[in-house]
Design a protein around this motif. Structure first.
Motif, PDB file in Angstrom:
ATOM      1  N   GLU A  35       0.839  -1.208   0.000  1.00 15.39           N
ATOM      2  CA  GLU A  35       0.000   0.000   0.000  1.00 15.39           C
ATOM      3  C   GLU A  35       0.870   1.253   0.000  1.00 15.39           C
ATOM      4  O   GLU A  35       0.587   2.233  -0.702  1.00 15.39           O
ATOM      5  N   GLY A  36       1.949   1.220   0.774  1.00 15.51           N
ATOM      6  CA  GLY A  36       2.859   2.362   0.824  1.00 15.51           C
ATOM      7  C   GLY A  36       3.542   2.619  -0.507  1.00 15.51           C
ATOM      8  O   GLY A  36       3.678   3.766  -0.941  1.00 15.51           O
ATOM      9  N   VAL A  37       3.965   1.534  -1.172  1.00 14.55           N
ATOM     10  CA  VAL A  37       4.602   1.681  -2.489  1.00 14.55           C
ATOM     11  C   VAL A  37       3.601   2.259  -3.490  1.00 14.55           C
ATOM     12  O   VAL A  37       3.941   3.145  -4.289  1.00 14.55           O
ATOM     13  N   VAL A 102      12.312   3.043  -2.283  1.00 23.04           N
ATOM     14  CA  VAL A 102      11.427   2.163  -3.038  1.00 23.04           C
ATOM     15  C   VAL A 102      12.022   1.956  -4.426  1.00 23.04           C
ATOM     16  O   VAL A 102      12.428   2.925  -5.083  1.00 23.04           O
ATOM     17  N   LEU A 103      12.079   0.696  -4.885  1.00 20.22           N
ATOM     18  CA  LEU A 103      12.609   0.377  -6.216  1.00 20.22           C
ATOM     19  C   LEU A 103      11.658  -0.601  -6.893  1.00 20.22           C
ATOM     20  O   LEU A 103      11.450  -1.719  -6.396  1.00 20.22           O
ATOM     21  N   VAL A 104      11.067  -0.179  -8.006  1.00 20.27           N
ATOM     22  CA  VAL A 104      10.061  -0.996  -8.683  1.00 20.27           C
ATOM     23  C   VAL A 104      10.477  -1.221 -10.136  1.00 20.27           C
ATOM     24  O   VAL A 104      10.708  -0.265 -10.876  1.00 20.27           O
ATOM     25  N   LYS A 105      10.565  -2.496 -10.527  1.00 14.79           N
ATOM     26  CA  LYS A 105      10.818  -2.855 -11.925  1.00 14.79           C
ATOM     27  C   LYS A 105       9.588  -3.582 -12.454  1.00 14.79           C
ATOM     28  O   LYS A 105       9.243  -4.664 -11.971  1.00 14.79           O
ATOM     29  N   ASP A 106       8.936  -2.963 -13.438  1.00 17.49           N
ATOM     30  CA  ASP A 106       7.776  -3.588 -14.060  1.00 17.49           C
ATOM     31  C   ASP A 106       8.182  -4.863 -14.790  1.00 17.49           C
ATOM     32  O   ASP A 106       9.361  -5.052 -15.120  1.00 17.49           O
ATOM     33  N   PRO A 107       7.208  -5.747 -15.091  1.00 19.42           N
ATOM     34  CA  PRO A 107       7.531  -6.924 -15.910  1.00 19.42           C
ATOM     35  C   PRO A 107       8.171  -6.496 -17.229  1.00 19.42           C
ATOM     36  O   PRO A 107       7.756  -5.522 -17.854  1.00 19.42           O
ATOM     37  N   GLY A 108       9.203  -7.217 -17.639  1.00 22.69           N
ATOM     38  CA  GLY A 108       9.861  -6.904 -18.901  1.00 22.69           C
ATOM     39  C   GLY A 108      10.798  -5.710 -18.854  1.00 22.69           C
ATOM     40  O   GLY A 108      11.197  -5.199 -19.898  1.00 22.69           O
ATOM     41  N   THR A 109      11.177  -5.279 -17.653  1.00 25.42           N
ATOM     42  CA  THR A 109      12.147  -4.176 -17.530  1.00 25.42           C
ATOM     43  C   THR A 109      13.555  -4.731 -17.730  1.00 25.42           C
ATOM     44  O   THR A 109      13.996  -5.599 -16.992  1.00 25.42           O
ATOM     45  N   SER A 110      14.241  -4.218 -18.739  1.00 28.65           N
ATOM     46  CA  SER A 110      15.552  -4.783 -19.084  1.00 28.65           C
ATOM     47  C   SER A 110      16.700  -4.170 -18.292  1.00 28.65           C
ATOM     48  O   SER A 110      17.752  -4.789 -18.131  1.00 28.65           O
ATOM     49  N   MET A 111      16.519  -2.939 -17.790  1.00 29.83           N
ATOM     50  CA  MET A 111      17.648  -2.240 -17.159  1.00 29.83           C
ATOM     51  C   MET A 111      18.070  -2.895 -15.852  1.00 29.83           C
ATOM     52  O   MET A 111      17.260  -3.130 -14.955  1.00 29.83           O
ATOM     53  N   ALA A 112      19.343  -3.171 -15.757  1.00 28.09           N
ATOM     54  CA  ALA A 112      19.912  -3.688 -14.517  1.00 28.09           C
ATOM     55  C   ALA A 112      20.162  -2.533 -13.540  1.00 28.09           C
ATOM     56  O   ALA A 112      20.366  -1.392 -13.958  1.00 28.09           O
ATOM     57  N   THR A 113      20.119  -2.831 -12.261  1.00 26.60           N
ATOM     58  CA  THR A 113      20.617  -1.887 -11.255  1.00 26.60           C
ATOM     59  C   THR A 113      22.135  -2.021 -11.256  1.00 26.60           C
ATOM     60  O   THR A 113      22.661  -3.101 -10.974  1.00 26.60           O
ATOM     61  N   PRO A 114      22.855  -0.952 -11.609  1.00 23.47           N
ATOM     62  CA  PRO A 114      24.315  -1.081 -11.756  1.00 23.47           C
ATOM     63  C   PRO A 114      24.993  -1.488 -10.436  1.00 23.47           C
ATOM     64  O   PRO A 114      24.490  -1.193  -9.342  1.00 23.47           O
TER      65      PRO A 114
END
Length: 265
Positions: A35-37, A102-114
């Motif tokens: 809920e917070g996110v 907060v860190l959110v990656k949607d489905p199909g997000t290609s970018m890596a967290t460096p």
């Protein structure tokens, strides 16, 4: 006695490797954090970023320093066992709030967290530091990856901007270049995790994450806390988070009106 979620083996691992898995740390708070996110993404703060990089697909949203305005985050920080577990793992008598992320990656997000260490971005130094990274969805491939023992490296890794990959500060020899742990054969620790599990890691532990190629979102809540020996340090430029107007001086403990004390034995 350590908290029931913590064993002596976990404490030893945290001190040696700078990273350990805490099963179920936020298990009773997953829906509250979700809920917070959602509230955070609906009304981003001033530091929110979409991390848009040319050639990458999907959405990678992150934002930090929102706990004081999002009641769900505040409630979890105040009522979960995070502070007690942090005290055990850091071997600290006190636990002080630093910030949330907060860190959110949607489905199909290609970018890596460096690959990066958090510590060089921050204006705090000390051995007694801890980040909890907790997924709010099951994760395997898109989980956090940490390099064991990197918190004990003599020099810190140059902090860089995630999208442009430019150095955050001018490097005058105090930093080492960002390594490639996969290529260089470093011991990478990663875990398949359920919602509410948490990776605990030192601010100086090198870490990153792959993109999210799964068909579900990868929502993660991070909580950064500091212990007895943490002190304000001057960096060679603007820190992240910046906390403008903090008025602290080098060697000072973080001011408690901005960074509340969560636990003091």
């Amino acid at each position: 006695m350590p908290h029931r979620l913590v064993t002596q083996e976990m404490i030893d691992t945290y001190q040696m490797d700078g990273v350990v898995l805490v099963k179920g740390l936020f298990a009773d708070h997953v829906n509250e954090l979700r809920e917070g996110v959602a509230a955070n993404m609906a009304a981003p703060g001033p530091y929110a970023s979409e991390n848009k990089k040319s050639g990458e697909t999907g959405r990678f949203f992150d934002d930090y320093c929102n706990w004081s305005r999002i009641p769900q985050f505040r409630a979890v920080i105040e009522t979960s066992p995070a502070a007690e577990v942090a005290a055990d793992l850091m071997q600290s008598q006190s636990v002080q709030m630093f910030h949330d992320h907060v860190l959110v990656k949607d489905p199909g997000t290609s970018m890596a967290t460096p690959w990066h260490q958090d510590g060089p971005y921050y204006f705090v130094e000390g051995q007694q530091t801890i980040s909890f990274w907790s997924p709010l969805d099951p994760v395997s491939q898109a989980t956090l990856r940490c390099v064991a023992g990197s918190h004990r490296w003599e020099k810190e890794v140059l902090p860089t901007r995630w999208v442009s990959e430019e150095g955050f500060f001018a490097d005058e020899g105090q930093y080492i270049p960002v390594p490639d742990p996969d290529v260089e054969g470093m011991r990478i620790v990663e875990f398949e995790m359920e919602p509410g599990d948490a990776v605990a890691f030192n601010f100086r532990t090198l870490h990153g994450a792959r993109g999210n190629q799964s068909d579900i979102s990868r929502r993660a809540f991070s909580l950064r806390l500091v212990g007895d020996d943490a002190r304000y340090v001057q960096r060679p430029g603007r820190t992240s988070p910046p906390f403008p107007g903090h008025d602290m001086v080098p060697g000072q403990r973080l001011r408690e009106d901005w960074f509340p004390m969560l636990l003091q034995h």
